[in-house]
Design an enzyme around this catalytic site. Structure first.
Site, mmCIF file in Angstrom:
data_model
loop_
_atom_site.group_PDB
_atom_site.id
_atom_site.type_symbol
_atom_site.label_atom_id
_atom_site.label_comp_id
_atom_site.label_asym_id
_atom_site.label_seq_id
_atom_site.Cartn_x
_atom_site.Cartn_y
_atom_site.Cartn_z
ATOM 1 C CB SER A 105 -1.133 -0.256 1.024
ATOM 2 O OG SER A 105 -2.006 0.905 1.348
ATOM 3 C CG ASP A 117 -2.712 -1.188 -2.705
ATOM 4 O OD1 ASP A 117 -3.292 0.477 -2.241
ATOM 5 O OD2 ASP A 117 -3.728 -1.648 -1.271
ATOM 6 C CG ASP A 142 -3.175 4.206 -2.077
ATOM 7 O OD1 ASP A 142 -4.196 3.958 -3.062
ATOM 8 O OD2 ASP A 142 -3.273 2.687 -1.000
ATOM 9 C CG ASP A 201 -6.412 0.191 -0.929
ATOM 10 O OD1 ASP A 201 -5.895 1.962 -0.900
ATOM 11 O OD2 ASP A 201 -6.406 -0.623 0.334
#
Length: 458
Positions: A105, A249, A247, A251
């Site tokens: 992340s 990833d 970000d 999400d």
């Protein structure tokens, strides 16, 4: 001879957000293989979905994980570079046994992680994580098969199904008629391909920025307004109607507006919530976490809706949403959760769609919508725990200093103090503790922060 290896997990962050660590300090090949074999044992030969972000360590961790799954008899539906919510959605859509997203992340490049996903696309519960760790520490892995029947297949068609499921939640024709110009900064991460494609499906002209997933993060990976200041000139030069930053990833979602530039991640959820509640025909419940802004209560109150606060962490918000049958939820870090989308978790595509839809439906610009929301007076800080101090003693210092009207200990210490709140808790993803504070004025915020500093440093 039976040999069980004792793994030192002390340098890893293990929580409802999965397992993460630095590649050279605890999450190397040996540890990753052990977690892969434990996960493969839990999957027991079923189909498993695997996605990853753009970190350089991603491809070899994916190969390691895939090998462990195939050796235990599982089949692998491989997605390649995709957002975390897409991986979760595909687990649901493909009726797979589970999945893993390989991404740390917002952590720096030297980190990576496995985010474990169970059936129906939910992150592992505390009980499932404990089972995984028990398998790892006991070494009771499924024995490698001589002739496994599993196979590797592409999940590309399922990716498109995720995009289609989000489109069903908004008025696509109205959005298309607006012909929005949209700026996207994907930080060279997992949203670099999927998000621009999704915006094109909504008839938007896309200005792509930092959408080259070359294994580098060209700006700080956590998309806070402060981290995005260097991107503001590019956004303003684009003359876009709105901008979205992600970000690694994809999400978490943060906005740029033409008048304000990069704005706080806390505005993402209430703006999306405004669209959902405007189109809802009944009073509903909404779930946010304890560290999320009052802004959501302000929007919900316009529609007579109740806001419920959960522990921090997507899995905790989702669990509370299911329990209370909530129509919407999310986290103040830019995480939008729509239970009607098969990702049923923080989903940037969902946030983008709902915000563009409220702009199209109302005919208002993003800055006009922002003008209708209260000002935000909030501060988020992180601290290492002082040597010799326990979290409990830290909580006692805060309680003594502020004499709160209301206390919650469901997740660290949350205190309500005269139209303000303070939340002190250990991080799920970093070896620190966080102090988040929100007040109703700048003067109150400055005064509160001085007292917070005294509690932390004295």
């Amino acid at each position: 001879m039976h040999f069980t290896k004792e793994y030192d997990l002390s340098s890893l962050m293990i929580s409802i957000s999965g397992v993460r660590g630095k590649i050279t300090q605890g999450f190397g090949l040996e540890e990753a293989l052990a977690f892969s074999k434990s996960f493969a044992t839990m999957m027991n030969g079923g189909t498993v979905v695997v996605g990853r972000d753009s970190r350089p360590s991603g491809p070899y961790l994916e190969s390691l994980l895939t090998s462990a799954l195939l050796a235990s008899g599982s089949s692998v539906l491989t997605l390649g570079l995709v957002p975390t919510p897409t991986t979760k959605a595909v687990v649901n859509l493909a009726k797979a046994n589970g999945g893993i997203m390989i991404s740390a992340s917002h952590n720096p490049m030297e980190w990576n992680a496995f985010k474990f996903i169970s059936k129906k696309g939910f992150f592992f519960s505390a009980e499932e994580n404990q089972k995984l760790l028990s398998i790892l520490q006991s070494g009771s892995f499924t024995k490698e098969l001589v002739s496994p029947k599993g196979y590797i297949d592409s999940g590309e068609d399922y990716i498109d199904l995720h995009l289609s499921s989000v489109l069903k939640r908004v008025n696509v024709n109205k959005i298309k008629k607006k012909k929005f110009t949209v700026f996207v900064d994907a930080v060279g991460g997992a949203g670099s391909y999927v998000v621009p494609k999704f915006l094109q499906m909504l008839g938007c002209k896309v200005i792509s920025h930092n959408c080259n997933p070359d294994g580098t993060f060209p700006r700080p990976p956590e998309p806070t307004a402060a981290a995005l200041k260097t991107v503001e000139p590019s956004f303003k030069k684009s003359k876009a109607s709105i901008g979205f930053a992600l970000d690694p990833d994809a999400d978490r979602l943060v906005l740029f507006t033409p008048k304000r530039g990069a704005i706080s991640e806390e505005y993402t959820l209430p703006l999306a919530l405004l669209n959902v509640l405007t189109n809802s025909k009944k009073k509903s419940k909404v779930v946010v976490n304890l560290s999320t802004s009052f802004l959501n209560e302000e929007v919900a109150s316009r529609f007579g809706c109740e806001v419920i606060r959960s522990k921090v962490g997507e899995a905790n918000v989702v669990e509370e949403m299911i329990r209370t049958k909530s129509v919407f939820g999310g986290e103040g870090n830019g995480g939008v959760i729509d239970p009607n989308i098969p990702s049923f978790g923080r989903d940037t595509l969902s946030g983008i769609a709902h915000i563009l839809n409220v702009m199209a439906e109302t005919g208002k610009s993003i800055d006009e919508l922002m003008d209708e929301l209260p000002n935000l007076y909030m501060d988020k800080q992180s601290f290492p725990l002082a040597k010799g101090m326990s979290l409990q003693s830290l909580y006692e210092k805060f309680t003594s200093e502020f004499s709160p009207k209301l206390i919650s200990e469901k997740d660290g210490l949350w205190m309500y103090v005269s139209d303000s709140w303070i939340h002190i808790r250990p991080s799920n993803t970093e070896p620190i503790f966080r102090v988040i504070t929100e007040t109703k004025s700048q003067t109150d915020l400055e005064s509160t922060l001085k007292r917070v500093k005294q509690c932390v440093e004295s």
